[in-house]
Design a protein around this motif. Sequence first.
Motif, mmCIF file in Angstrom:
data_model
loop_
_atom_site.group_PDB
_atom_site.id
_atom_site.type_symbol
_atom_site.label_atom_id
_atom_site.label_comp_id
_atom_site.label_asym_id
_atom_site.label_seq_id
_atom_site.Cartn_x
_atom_site.Cartn_y
_atom_site.Cartn_z
ATOM 1 N N THR A 296 26.035 28.946 37.971
ATOM 2 C CA THR A 296 26.137 28.455 36.600
ATOM 3 C C THR A 296 26.753 29.496 35.681
ATOM 4 N N GLU A 297 27.631 29.058 34.805
ATOM 5 C CA GLU A 297 28.266 29.956 33.853
ATOM 6 C C GLU A 297 27.291 30.445 32.787
ATOM 7 N N GLU A 298 26.251 29.667 32.531
ATOM 8 C CA GLU A 298 25.298 30.054 31.492
ATOM 9 C C GLU A 298 24.508 31.300 31.890
ATOM 10 N N LEU A 299 24.343 31.524 33.167
ATOM 11 C CA LEU A 299 23.605 32.692 33.638
ATOM 12 C C LEU A 299 24.487 33.928 33.520
ATOM 13 N N ASP A 300 23.954 34.977 32.881
ATOM 14 C CA ASP A 300 24.736 36.196 32.706
ATOM 15 C C ASP A 300 25.203 36.777 34.033
ATOM 16 N N LEU A 301 24.462 36.513 35.093
ATOM 17 C CA LEU A 301 24.843 37.031 36.404
ATOM 18 C C LEU A 301 26.283 36.693 36.755
ATOM 19 N N SER A 302 26.764 35.535 36.309
ATOM 20 C CA SER A 302 28.116 35.099 36.643
ATOM 21 C C SER A 302 29.176 36.073 36.139
ATOM 22 N N LEU A 303 28.882 36.799 35.060
ATOM 23 C CA LEU A 303 29.846 37.742 34.494
ATOM 24 C C LEU A 303 30.108 38.891 35.450
ATOM 25 N N TRP A 304 29.071 39.276 36.186
ATOM 26 C CA TRP A 304 29.219 40.349 37.177
ATOM 27 C C TRP A 304 29.758 39.799 38.492
ATOM 28 N N LEU A 305 29.302 38.607 38.876
ATOM 29 C CA LEU A 305 29.762 38.010 40.135
ATOM 30 C C LEU A 305 31.286 37.883 40.162
ATOM 31 N N ARG A 306 31.865 37.507 39.038
ATOM 32 C CA ARG A 306 33.305 37.272 39.002
ATOM 33 C C ARG A 306 34.114 38.566 38.987
ATOM 34 N N LYS A 307 33.473 39.673 38.676
ATOM 35 C CA LYS A 307 34.197 40.945 38.623
ATOM 36 C C LYS A 307 34.308 41.627 39.985
ATOM 37 N N ALA A 308 33.352 41.361 40.854
ATOM 38 C CA ALA A 308 33.250 42.164 42.067
ATOM 39 C C ALA A 308 34.504 42.098 42.937
ATOM 40 N N ARG A 309 34.987 40.903 43.200
ATOM 41 C CA ARG A 309 36.158 40.806 44.086
ATOM 42 C C ARG A 309 37.432 41.340 43.427
ATOM 43 N N PRO A 310 37.727 41.006 42.159
ATOM 44 C CA PRO A 310 38.917 41.617 41.540
ATOM 45 C C PRO A 310 38.875 43.137 41.525
ATOM 46 N N LEU A 311 37.704 43.726 41.275
ATOM 47 C CA LEU A 311 37.602 45.175 41.298
ATOM 48 C C LEU A 311 37.811 45.730 42.706
ATOM 49 N N ARG A 312 37.362 44.994 43.693
ATOM 50 C CA ARG A 312 37.571 45.436 45.076
ATOM 51 C C ARG A 312 39.054 45.578 45.392
ATOM 52 N N ASP A 313 39.883 44.691 44.834
ATOM 53 C CA ASP A 313 41.294 44.673 45.182
ATOM 54 C C ASP A 313 42.196 45.384 44.182
ATOM 55 N N ALA A 314 41.698 45.656 42.969
ATOM 56 C CA ALA A 314 42.538 46.279 41.944
ATOM 57 C C ALA A 314 42.833 47.732 42.293
ATOM 58 N N TRP A 315 44.072 48.157 42.076
ATOM 59 C CA TRP A 315 44.502 49.540 42.304
ATOM 60 C C TRP A 315 44.209 50.012 43.731
ATOM 61 N N GLY A 316 44.414 49.103 44.682
ATOM 62 C CA GLY A 316 44.267 49.478 46.086
ATOM 63 C C GLY A 316 43.300 48.569 46.811
ATOM 64 N N THR A 317 43.813 47.653 47.630
ATOM 65 C CA THR A 317 42.949 46.790 48.419
ATOM 66 C C THR A 317 42.222 47.616 49.474
ATOM 67 N N PRO A 318 41.129 47.089 50.046
ATOM 68 C CA PRO A 318 40.454 47.833 51.110
ATOM 69 C C PRO A 318 41.388 48.203 52.264
ATOM 70 N N GLY A 319 42.272 47.273 52.634
ATOM 71 C CA GLY A 319 43.201 47.567 53.727
ATOM 72 C C GLY A 319 44.149 48.703 53.395
ATOM 73 N N ALA A 320 44.697 48.679 52.181
ATOM 74 C CA ALA A 320 45.611 49.750 51.768
ATOM 75 C C ALA A 320 44.888 51.084 51.680
ATOM 76 N N CYS A 321 43.649 51.059 51.191
ATOM 77 C CA CYS A 321 42.882 52.307 51.090
ATOM 78 C C CYS A 321 42.568 52.870 52.475
ATOM 79 N N ARG A 322 42.211 52.026 53.399
ATOM 80 C CA ARG A 322 41.916 52.507 54.758
ATOM 81 C C ARG A 322 43.168 53.087 55.402
#
Length: 345
Positions: A296-322
Motif C-alpha cells: 500500500t502506498e499509504e504505508l510509509d514503508l513503501s517509500l523505502w521499498l521503492r528506493k532499494a532496487r534503484p539504489l542497488r543499480d545506480a552508479w554501478g550495478t552489482p555485476g559491474a561492481c563485481r
Amino acid sequence: MRFLLDGEQREFGRSLDAMLTAADTPAAVRAWAAGDHGPGGVLWKRIAEAGVFALAVPQAHDGVGPLPVELAVAFVELGRHAVPGPVVETVAAAVLLDEAGGPAAGRWLPRLASGAASATLWVAGCGRYALDADAVDAVFTVRGDELRLAPGPGVLSVSADPARRLFPPLPGGQLLASGPRVAAGAARAARWAAFVTAAQALGTGEALLAATVTYVKQRTQFGAAIGSFQAVKHRLADTLAGLEFARPLLYGAALSLAAGSPRAAADVAAAKAAAGEAAYAASRTALQLHGAVGYTEELDLSLWLRKARPLRDAWGTPGACRATVLADLPASPAARPPVSRSVGE
C-alpha cells in the motif's frame, strides 16, 4: 575486520538522525514525488547547514573535505530517513569540479558546500538519466573530456521510485572545461558517487529491517507474534547478516579513498555491490513479512521499498561492481606468464 567511529563521528550521525527524525521526511518524499520541491528544498538547506555537502568540498573552496568517513556516516543517515533529491550527485559534482578546476570550480564549489546551490550530474557511461534535473540549480554533464552546464532538465521519464525523478540529459549547453582533467575527474566523481550511494543503500536497508522487526513483534498469527516463528527469525537474521557484512566494506572503502589507495576503485565497488544487494534483500524481506499491507502506498514503508532496487543499480550495478573487483585481483600462479631468468641468477 572492525571499523570503529570516533566520538565526534558518532555524535555527527546522531545529530543528523535527530534532525531528520524531526523533519517529517516521509511528507517531503511524497511532495517531491508529486513534483513539489518545497519541503525537500527546506530539508536540503538543513542538511547543508549541518555540513554534509561541505564534507566533499576542499577547504580552498569553503569546504572541510574531502572526508569520506564522515560522508559515509552522513549518507547512511540520509538513506535511513529516505531523504529525497540528488544528494549523491551533488557530492559527485563537487568532486568533479574540484578535479577539473578553473573558473567553474571557483564559482560553484562554495555554493554547493553551503547549500546556496544544488546540482545533479550525468556522466556518459554511468547511466541514462540525470536525477532530479528539474529541481536543481545546475545540471552538469560529461561526455568524453567535456564538462558542460546543460541547457535544461529535459523530459521526465518513468522511475520505479517516484521520488527519484529521471531526465535524459540534453545535449549542448555551456562548455565549462575540457581536457584530460575532466576525464580524470569524471572517473573520480563516479567512484565517489558509487561510494556514497553504497552508504545511502546501507541506511535504507537498516530502516527497512528496523521497520520489519517492529512489525513482526506486533502482528499475531495463531495467537503468537509472527516474530516468534523460526522461519521469520531466520529470514531476519539473514537480512541483518547481509547489512553487517556490507558495513565494514563501506568504511574500508572510505579509508581507501582517504588514503588515495590504488585499490580504492575495487574497494568502493565491493562496498557498493554488498550494500546494494543487502538493501534489496532487506526490501524483499520487508515486503514478504509485512504481507499485503506492504504493497500500500499509504504505508510509509513503501517509500523505502521503492528506493532499494534503484539504489542497488545506480552508479554501478552489482555485476559491474563485481567485474571491477575481479579485475583488481592478482592473477593466479597458473595464469601468470613464466618468468625468464638469465644464467647466473
